[in-house]
Design an enzyme around this catalytic site. Structure first.
Site, short mmCIF file in Angstrom:
data_model
loop_
_atom_site.label_atom_id
_atom_site.label_comp_id
_atom_site.label_asym_id
_atom_site.label_seq_id
_atom_site.Cartn_x
_atom_site.Cartn_y
_atom_site.Cartn_z
N LYS A 189 16.13 -10.88 -2.79
CA LYS A 189 15.10 -10.30 -3.64
C LYS A 189 15.59 -10.14 -5.08
O LYS A 189 14.89 -10.51 -6.04
CB LYS A 189 14.67 -8.94 -3.10
CG LYS A 189 13.49 -8.32 -3.84
CD LYS A 189 13.43 -6.82 -3.70
CE LYS A 189 14.44 -6.15 -4.62
NZ LYS A 189 14.32 -4.68 -4.64
N ASP A 219 9.43 -7.36 -2.38
CA ASP A 219 9.88 -6.00 -2.09
C ASP A 219 8.86 -5.34 -1.18
O ASP A 219 7.97 -6.01 -0.64
CB ASP A 219 10.09 -5.21 -3.39
CG ASP A 219 8.77 -4.95 -4.14
OD1 ASP A 219 7.70 -5.43 -3.69
OD2 ASP A 219 8.82 -4.27 -5.17
#
Length: 212
Positions: A121, A139
């Site tokens: 991420k 996320d």
């Protein structure tokens, strides 16, 4: 409504409603952005923005941070989530930048995820925000909102599966902004516990709203 139609309406709505979507983290260069993104894991951007000014004043460069101890950095980040591990990761990340990258944040995915404390991420955020690549960082907001709207199926049970589905269906030029559209929509409208469906601008094509 087909998935293609839902994506088309999603993109059209946010292009008009949020044409200049950007990260809410405060930074002046890729190194500061990387530090901020690492600190933001399971923590709010608001809290991160409260601690980074003093952190960046104390450690303005990878060199200065690489020469610090974990305890030195911890003083500045103790109010974020998991401060001990994040302080350690920041110092080790800075050391690796100095040792392997000449003090520069790399613009390569594999080199980014090799840095301490940097996962998929965070690497995707860096490539999208700092290097303007078509990367979709997933996320909790992106994961939740993309499922609720109906952009991804229930079979997409991991962040990576969601990432692949979104990238497959969103035009490449729109992917960096779409990442922020989903985050900001999840942060301020499609909240985890109390989604504001009554005033939501996409309720007429949102799968979650039509199911209620």
């Amino acid at each position: 409504m087909t998935k293609k139609e839902r994506y088309t309406r999603f993109i059209a709505y946010f292009q008009e409603a949020m044409p200049e979507a950007n990260t809410e983290l405060h930074y002046k260069n890729p190194f500061q952005l990387l530090c901020a993104v690492m600190l933001s894991a399971q923590c709010t951007d608001k809290r991160v923005n409260m601690v980074t000014p003093a952190l960046f004043e104390a450690f303005p460069t990878p060199l200065s941070m690489s020469e610090a101890s974990k305890e030195d950095v911890l003083v500045y980040v103790k109010s974020v989530s998991y401060p001990n591990s994040k302080a350690e990761h920041l110092v080790q990340m800075a050391k690796m930048l100095m040792e392997k990258h000449g003090g520069e944040v790399p613009g390569d995915f594999d080199e980014l995820v090799a840095l301490p404390g940097v996962g998929r991420k965070t690497a995707n955020v860096m490539l999208s925000v700092a290097f303007n690549e078509a990367r979709m960082a997933v996320d909790t907001h992106v994961f939740r909102v993309s499922h609720r709207i109906g952009l991804v199926s229930e079979k997409c049970t991991t962040p990576y599966a969601v990432e692949k589905e979104l990238v497959k269906n969103i035009p490449e030029a729109q992917i960096p902004r779409a990442h922020h559209w989903l985050i900001l929509h999840g942060r301020y409208v499609c909240k985890s516990q109390r989604p504001q469906c009554a005033t939501c601008g996409i309720k007429d094509f949102c799968a979650y709203n039509t199911k209620k």
